[in-house]
Design an enzyme around this catalytic site. Structure first.
Site, PDB file in Angstrom:
ATOM      1  CB  CYS A  61     -20.567   2.568 -17.970  1.00 48.58           C
ATOM      2  SG  CYS A  61     -19.832   4.124 -17.380  1.00 48.58           S
ATOM      3  CB  CYS A  77     -19.618  -0.842 -14.021  1.00 51.33           C
ATOM      4  SG  CYS A  77     -19.740  -0.386 -12.281  1.00 51.33           S
ATOM      5  CG  ASP A 112      -7.813   4.506  -3.032  1.00 54.37           C
ATOM      6  OD1 ASP A 112      -9.034   4.481  -3.307  1.00 54.37           O
ATOM      7  OD2 ASP A 112      -7.000   3.697  -3.530  1.00 54.37           O
ATOM      8  CB  CYS A 118     -23.728   4.239 -11.632  1.00 56.67           C
ATOM      9  SG  CYS A 118     -22.620   5.630 -11.944  1.00 56.67           S
ATOM     10  CE1 TYR A 128      -6.582   2.952   0.413  1.00 58.51           C
ATOM     11  CE2 TYR A 128      -4.205   3.154   0.667  1.00 58.51           C
ATOM     12  CZ  TYR A 128      -5.299   2.574   0.059  1.00 58.51           C
ATOM     13  OH  TYR A 128      -5.115   1.592  -0.873  1.00 58.51           O
ATOM     14  CB  CYS A 150     -15.145   3.177 -11.890  1.00 58.71           C
ATOM     15  SG  CYS A 150     -16.151   4.670 -11.714  1.00 58.71           S
ATOM     16  CD  GLU A 200      -3.000  -0.827  -0.030  1.00 56.75           C
ATOM     17  OE1 GLU A 200      -2.999   0.267  -0.631  1.00 56.75           O
ATOM     18  OE2 GLU A 200      -3.748  -1.764  -0.347  1.00 56.75           O
TER      19      GLU A 200
END
Length: 467
Positions: free
Chosen positions: A249, A252, A188, A258, A170, A242, A88
């Site tokens: 889309c 997704c 994030d 959405c 985070y 995304c 990370e």
């Protein structure tokens, strides 16, 4: 980051408890219309986790050893937490494909927190070289030393992780949820983008109140049974589907929820990519520096390619600030643009102060030339770098040179040419050295041309019988 072949999860086996990551004051943020309904929440959780099971990328920090008992011992959890932490931190401001090789090399050298804690900052910087934002590497080392020194094991909650140097909300949420299954969210850039589009949030995503709102939404969504996988699915969706400019889309798994997509279908002037709102970047600060690559010759000439037994002087930057504790060629920061003469005077002053280098007394100058300039970009600084090469012979030899500089002034060292490439030099320092090497090659070719032409003419004369 569960194993891809594990059995399908049993979800909602326990009542969901709100994370303690967000304070009560923060939970009272207005904009109630942005809260997900229970039905929406459940649908998003199921859709994202199913999608993640089938489409997650195979990344080294997501792999774990198969445990037939499906029980993780404390040692395994800590090792996994360490891996999540390293990955990370590396992934902050850095592309995944770049991080993979760095992560693998890092874990090979320091497979556990204890191994890392025993290393030096210089070793860590050498391993980190090229990733940029070197402060991240220093915090990893400081954090490892702190955890090992305390002796209480790897912190396993957000509250305890936040006490470790360099670990913010985070990273704490990622480690706690993925390695220790604490039901906490992560937020994030990828998560902000997904949430902003899901709820068509047009507020400034950099505003502190807006960020708190995103944390509130993420807290509501996180799955109580699989918090780590859910958080990763949300980040993975933002990274692969995304995306900022070209979202897919149609692929997704939560497109039906959405709001941004729904609005764009009704009004062609509105695009999904209008969310989140674009924020004007802060103008970069302009700075100027003059770099002098000081090459000290041994017994051979100034330009002998890789055969030269020369070496270079490097100076260690201050322990605080930009590129803290890293090595660079002697550098002078200029307050404004300056001509070559002014830059040389500033550099001469620096070399005399730090190294006592004086062409009249301590060394003889073999070559000194300005070889060019370039612009190096940091996130907040546009740095113009002027580069010159100074090749010298020490009059008293290296031993006398070193004996005069014990425990004085800024930290510096002499590095032989053959060892320079093995150091953890920043990309900016490497640019400087590359310019020097190109200049040498060019000069070597130019200087050897007349001699080559003379030899060619001699061969022609001999072939015609002319003496």
């Amino acid at each position: 980051m569960e194993d891809l072949k594990e059995p399908k999860r049993k979800r909602n086996a326990q009542p969901w408890k709100k994370s303690k990551l967000i304070s009560k004051d923060e939970e009272a943020i207005p904009d109630i219309e942005d809260i997900f309904s229970d039905k929406e929440t459940q649908k998003i959780r199921e859709s994202l986790l199913d999608w993640y099971d089938h489409h997650q990328r195979d990344l080294p920090w997501r792999r774990k050893q198969t445990n037939p008992l499906q029980v993780e011992e404390e040692e395994e959890k800590e090792k996994r937490a360490y891996g999540v932490w390293v990955s990370e931190v590396m992934l902050q401001q850095t592309r995944v494909q770049t991080v993979i090789d760095y992560y693998n090399r890092w874990m090979l050298k320091w497979p556990t927190l204890q191994h890392l804690a025993l290393s030096s900052l210089e070793e860590v910087n050498e391993m980190w070289a090229g990733l940029g934002y070197y402060r991240r590497a220093r915090f990893l080392l400081e954090g490892a030393r702190m955890i090992v020194t305390k002796g209480d094991g790897f912190p396993n909650t957000v509250s305890s992780l936040r006490k470790v140097p360099g670990i913010g909300d985070y990273t704490a949420g990622a480690i706690a949820s993925i390695a220790f299954k604490e039901v906490v969210p992560v937020v994030d850039g990828n998560v902000i983008r997904v949430l902003a589009r899901l709820k068509a949030i047009s507020a400034n995503p950099k505003d502190s109140m807006t960020i708190k709102n995103f944390w509130k939404l993420a807290t509501q969504l996180v799955d109580p049974c699989c918090p780590g996988d859910f958080n990763q699915s949300l980040m993975e969706l933002g990274a692969t589907v995304c995306t900022p400019s070209n979202p897919s889309c149609t692929l997704c798994p939560i497109s039906s929820q959405c709001r941004a997509l729904s609005i764009s279908k009704q009004d062609k002037s509105v695009l999904v990519t209008d969310y989140p709102t674009k924020v004007v970047k802060v103008k970069q600060r302009r700075e100027i520096s003059a770099v002098c690559v000081v090459e000290i010759l041994g017994t051979k000439g100034p330009i002998e390619g890789d055969q030269s037994d020369s070496g270079f002087l490097l100076v260690k930057r201050p322990d605080n600030g930009l590129l803290a504790g890293l090595w660079e060629f002697p550098t002078v920061n200029m307050s404004q643009e300056a001509d070559l003469t002014t830059r040389k005077k500033e550099i001469d002053h620096f070399l005399k102060k730090v190294f006592r280098l004086d062409p009249q007394k301590t060394c003889s100058m073999v070559l000194r030339e300005h070889i060019g300039e370039f612009v190096h970009i940091f996130s907040h600084i546009r740095l113009k770098v002027y580069v010159e090469l100074l090749v010298i012979h020490l009059k008293g030899g290296m031993s006398e040179f070193f004996s005069k500089h014990k425990n004085e002034g800024p930290s510096w060292k002499y590095v032989e040419k053959k060892d320079l490439s093995n150091l953890g030099l920043t990309s900016g320092v490497r640019k400087v050295y590359t310019m020097v090497e190109k200049f040498k090659q060019s000069k070597l070719s130019t200087d050897s041309a007349p001699a080559k032409k003379k030899r060619t003419n001699m061969r022609k004369l001999r072939s015609t019988g002319v003496n």
